[in-house]
Design a protein around this motif. Structure first.
Motif, mmCIF file in Angstrom:
data_model
loop_
_atom_site.group_PDB
_atom_site.id
_atom_site.type_symbol
_atom_site.label_atom_id
_atom_site.label_comp_id
_atom_site.label_asym_id
_atom_site.label_seq_id
_atom_site.Cartn_x
_atom_site.Cartn_y
_atom_site.Cartn_z
ATOM 1 N N ASP A 12 0.838 -1.196 0.000
ATOM 2 C CA ASP A 12 0.000 0.000 0.000
ATOM 3 C C ASP A 12 0.873 1.245 0.000
ATOM 4 O O ASP A 12 1.624 1.479 0.944
ATOM 5 C CB ASP A 12 -0.896 -0.040 1.241
ATOM 6 N N GLY A 13 0.772 2.036 -1.052
ATOM 7 C CA GLY A 13 1.592 3.238 -1.153
ATOM 8 C C GLY A 13 1.352 4.215 -0.021
ATOM 9 O O GLY A 13 2.283 4.856 0.473
ATOM 10 N N ARG A 14 0.121 4.351 0.424
ATOM 11 C CA ARG A 14 -0.179 5.268 1.524
ATOM 12 C C ARG A 14 0.386 4.742 2.840
ATOM 13 O O ARG A 14 0.862 5.513 3.666
ATOM 14 C CB ARG A 14 -1.686 5.504 1.621
ATOM 15 N N LEU A 15 0.306 3.420 3.035
ATOM 16 C CA LEU A 15 0.913 2.837 4.231
ATOM 17 C C LEU A 15 2.420 3.051 4.216
ATOM 18 O O LEU A 15 3.038 3.388 5.237
ATOM 19 C CB LEU A 15 0.576 1.350 4.317
ATOM 20 N N THR A 16 3.038 2.872 3.047
ATOM 21 C CA THR A 16 4.476 3.077 2.912
ATOM 22 C C THR A 16 4.845 4.518 3.234
ATOM 23 O O THR A 16 5.817 4.785 3.959
ATOM 24 C CB THR A 16 4.926 2.721 1.485
ATOM 25 N N GLN A 17 4.070 5.476 2.720
ATOM 26 C CA GLN A 17 4.313 6.882 3.009
ATOM 27 C C GLN A 17 4.148 7.153 4.501
ATOM 28 O O GLN A 17 4.936 7.887 5.117
ATOM 29 C CB GLN A 17 3.358 7.757 2.205
ATOM 30 N N GLY A 18 3.119 6.563 5.111
ATOM 31 C CA GLY A 18 2.891 6.749 6.535
ATOM 32 C C GLY A 18 4.039 6.244 7.375
ATOM 33 O O GLY A 18 4.434 6.878 8.368
ATOM 34 N N MET A 19 4.600 5.099 6.990
ATOM 35 C CA MET A 19 5.736 4.566 7.739
ATOM 36 C C MET A 19 6.951 5.478 7.604
ATOM 37 O O MET A 19 7.686 5.709 8.578
ATOM 38 C CB MET A 19 6.072 3.158 7.258
ATOM 39 N N SER A 20 7.173 6.017 6.414
ATOM 40 C CA SER A 20 8.287 6.954 6.238
ATOM 41 C C SER A 20 8.102 8.191 7.100
ATOM 42 O O SER A 20 9.050 8.693 7.716
ATOM 43 C CB SER A 20 8.428 7.339 4.766
ATOM 44 N N GLU A 21 6.865 8.700 7.168
ATOM 45 C CA GLU A 21 6.593 9.853 8.017
ATOM 46 C C GLU A 21 6.924 9.538 9.476
ATOM 47 O O GLU A 21 7.533 10.352 10.184
ATOM 48 C CB GLU A 21 5.114 10.257 7.901
ATOM 49 N N TYR A 22 6.513 8.366 9.922
ATOM 50 C CA TYR A 22 6.726 7.973 11.321
ATOM 51 C C TYR A 22 8.218 7.890 11.641
ATOM 52 O O TYR A 22 8.693 8.433 12.639
ATOM 53 C CB TYR A 22 6.058 6.627 11.582
ATOM 54 N N VAL A 23 8.957 7.201 10.783
ATOM 55 C CA VAL A 23 10.389 7.032 11.044
ATOM 56 C C VAL A 23 11.106 8.381 10.990
ATOM 57 O O VAL A 23 11.929 8.700 11.862
ATOM 58 C CB VAL A 23 11.005 6.031 10.047
ATOM 59 N N LEU A 24 10.794 9.193 9.973
ATOM 60 C CA LEU A 24 11.426 10.508 9.873
ATOM 61 C C LEU A 24 11.122 11.364 11.098
ATOM 62 O O LEU A 24 12.002 12.058 11.633
ATOM 63 C CB LEU A 24 10.945 11.227 8.615
ATOM 64 N N LEU A 25 9.874 11.326 11.558
ATOM 65 C CA LEU A 25 9.498 12.089 12.746
ATOM 66 C C LEU A 25 10.395 11.750 13.927
ATOM 67 O O LEU A 25 10.943 12.636 14.596
ATOM 68 C CB LEU A 25 8.032 11.801 13.100
ATOM 69 N N HIS A 26 10.581 10.467 14.183
ATOM 70 C CA HIS A 26 11.308 10.065 15.389
ATOM 71 C C HIS A 26 12.824 10.112 15.202
ATOM 72 O O HIS A 26 13.555 10.329 16.178
ATOM 73 C CB HIS A 26 10.801 8.707 15.853
ATOM 74 N N VAL A 27 13.293 9.937 13.978
ATOM 75 C CA VAL A 27 14.713 10.191 13.717
ATOM 76 C C VAL A 27 15.026 11.656 13.999
ATOM 77 O O VAL A 27 16.012 11.991 14.672
ATOM 78 C CB VAL A 27 15.081 9.821 12.259
ATOM 79 N N GLN A 46 17.213 16.785 19.157
ATOM 80 C CA GLN A 46 17.158 16.841 20.622
ATOM 81 C C GLN A 46 15.847 17.465 21.115
ATOM 82 O O GLN A 46 15.829 18.270 22.056
ATOM 83 C CB GLN A 46 18.359 17.615 21.180
ATOM 84 N N VAL A 47 14.753 17.109 20.503
ATOM 85 C CA VAL A 47 13.458 17.688 20.828
ATOM 86 C C VAL A 47 13.053 17.385 22.269
ATOM 87 O O VAL A 47 12.538 18.254 22.986
ATOM 88 C CB VAL A 47 12.389 17.196 19.837
ATOM 89 N N ASP A 48 13.286 16.148 22.713
ATOM 90 C CA ASP A 48 12.886 15.794 24.079
ATOM 91 C C ASP A 48 13.669 16.596 25.115
ATOM 92 O O ASP A 48 13.111 17.022 26.141
ATOM 93 C CB ASP A 48 13.098 14.296 24.314
ATOM 94 N N THR A 49 14.954 16.811 24.858
ATOM 95 C CA THR A 49 15.770 17.595 25.784
ATOM 96 C C THR A 49 15.265 19.040 25.852
ATOM 97 O O THR A 49 15.163 19.627 26.937
ATOM 98 C CB THR A 49 17.242 17.573 25.350
ATOM 99 N N MET A 50 14.945 19.601 24.692
ATOM 100 C CA MET A 50 14.442 20.971 24.679
ATOM 101 C C MET A 50 13.081 21.080 25.373
ATOM 102 O O MET A 50 12.798 22.061 26.061
ATOM 103 C CB MET A 50 14.370 21.496 23.246
ATOM 104 N N ALA A 51 12.229 20.074 25.201
ATOM 105 C CA ALA A 51 10.930 20.093 25.871
ATOM 106 C C ALA A 51 11.106 20.026 27.387
ATOM 107 O O ALA A 51 10.399 20.716 28.137
ATOM 108 C CB ALA A 51 10.075 18.925 25.383
ATOM 109 N N ASN A 52 12.055 19.202 27.824
ATOM 110 C CA ASN A 52 12.328 19.118 29.265
ATOM 111 C C ASN A 52 12.889 20.440 29.796
ATOM 112 O O ASN A 52 12.526 20.898 30.890
ATOM 113 C CB ASN A 52 13.305 17.982 29.533
ATOM 114 N N ASN A 53 13.756 21.077 29.013
ATOM 115 C CA ASN A 53 14.288 22.379 29.414
ATOM 116 C C ASN A 53 13.170 23.418 29.532
ATOM 117 O O ASN A 53 13.178 24.259 30.438
ATOM 118 C CB ASN A 53 15.338 22.859 28.403
#
Length: 309
Positions: free
Chosen positions: A89-104, A110-117
């Motif tokens: 599924d092309g949309r599923l594939t795109q969704g997985m790329s979005e997810y991985v890119l988000l968390h990479v 260092q988003v979590d560190t900045m949020a904690n700060n």
């Protein structure tokens, strides 16, 4: 032609509606309203209970809702003489790329560190690391892994991959086979698991493999929960060998309320929603396989029972 729909997780009424729209002539049946089991030709399933598929004596095709089929192959009584097909599924594939890119990028920037700060009202400048100095390693280079790898290359990351067989992708350093797993892991600042779950890959993220990652590495698992030895991952986090982990899949789902992943300061939990198939977009390829079955044509996206994918 009678099509039986069963899913432990998906809204089966939505799938039935999508199939009926594509093929009004199909006899769609929703489990447990099966009718005469001998009339079922096609089973569209996700994580069926053991023995369900075996109960249809004239079954001609098993069709998965999604790309993964480990929940189907887990049935010890699955009729292996019946072709098993999966979805691409092309949309599923795109969704997985979005997810991985988000968390990479969450880890990279260092988003979590900045949020904690921010919560602590701490103004602290954080040094930036150029993407070209980060190695993102992808385990599993099928449709999903290959798409994710190309997106990460476009962002300027160093990208490495590991798979059972050699998979060449432009801009990606490719490793394959057991002999090259150690060399792959030793260079990964961020490890992304998108492997299919097979007997060979179950428990592959373990104390041994985690110890091969560079200190401070980050782990993202959007493959299957069975890839991770949970106690070993917690040990690597608590010992400060790993900087953190994002987990979308778990050995037991839903994750039980008292599981330590929920409250661990270095773990991000998502509820197995990195990507999913949308009935309206996937129904045409499922109907195409059913038509192929009716016409005696080759079934597409077949799964190799021996390999498990």
């Amino acid at each position: 032609m009678a099509v039986l729909i069963y899913s432990r997780n998906h809204p089966v009424e939505d799938w039935a509606a999508a199939l009926r729209k594509e093929a009004p002539d199909l006899d769609i049946r929703l489990h447990p309203q099966t009718g005469n089991p001998a009339e079922i030709d096609v089973a569209l399933v996700w994580k069926p209970p053991p023995g369900l598929l075996q109960s249809f004596p004239n079954l001609k095709l098993i069709q998965s809702f999604g790309a993964g089929v480990d929940g189907i192959l887990a049935d010890p009584n699955i009729p292996k003489h019946v072709p098993l097909a999966r979805v691409v599924d092309g949309r599923l594939t795109q969704g997985m790329s979005e997810y991985v890119l988000l968390h990479v990028l969450r880890f990279h920037r260092q988003v979590d560190t900045m949020a904690n700060n921010q919560r602590n009202r701490t103004w602290r400048w954080l040094p930036l690391v150029d993407a070209s100095e980060r190695v993102v390693g992808i385990m599993g280079m099928g449709t999903l892994g290959g798409h994710v790898a190309r997106k990460l290359v476009d962002f300027g990351f160093q990208v490495a991959s590991w798979s059972r067989g050699l998979k060449a992708v432009d801009g990606v350093t490719s490793f394959h086979g057991d002999d090259h797993l150690e060399g792959f892991l030793r260079i990964c600042n961020i490890l992304v698991c998108l492997l299919p779950l097979t007997p060979q890959t179950r428990g592959i993220i373990s104390r041994r493999t985690l110890s091969l990652l560079p200190r401070g590495a980050y782990v993202i698992n959007a493959g299957r929960g069975g890839h991770v030895v949970e106690a070993d991952l917690l040990h690597a986090l608590d010992s400060e060998w790993l900087s953190g982990a994002t987990l979308d899949v778990f050995n037991e789902e839903p994750l039980r309320p008292d599981h330590p992943f929920w409250t661990h300061p270095k773990v991000t939990v998502t509820p197995h929603n990195a990507a999913d198939s949308i009935p309206a977009h996937v129904a045409p390829q499922i109907v195409d396989n059913i038509r192929r079955l009716q016409q005696g044509l080759p079934i597409l996206r077949l799964v190799d029972y021996a390999r498990g994918y």
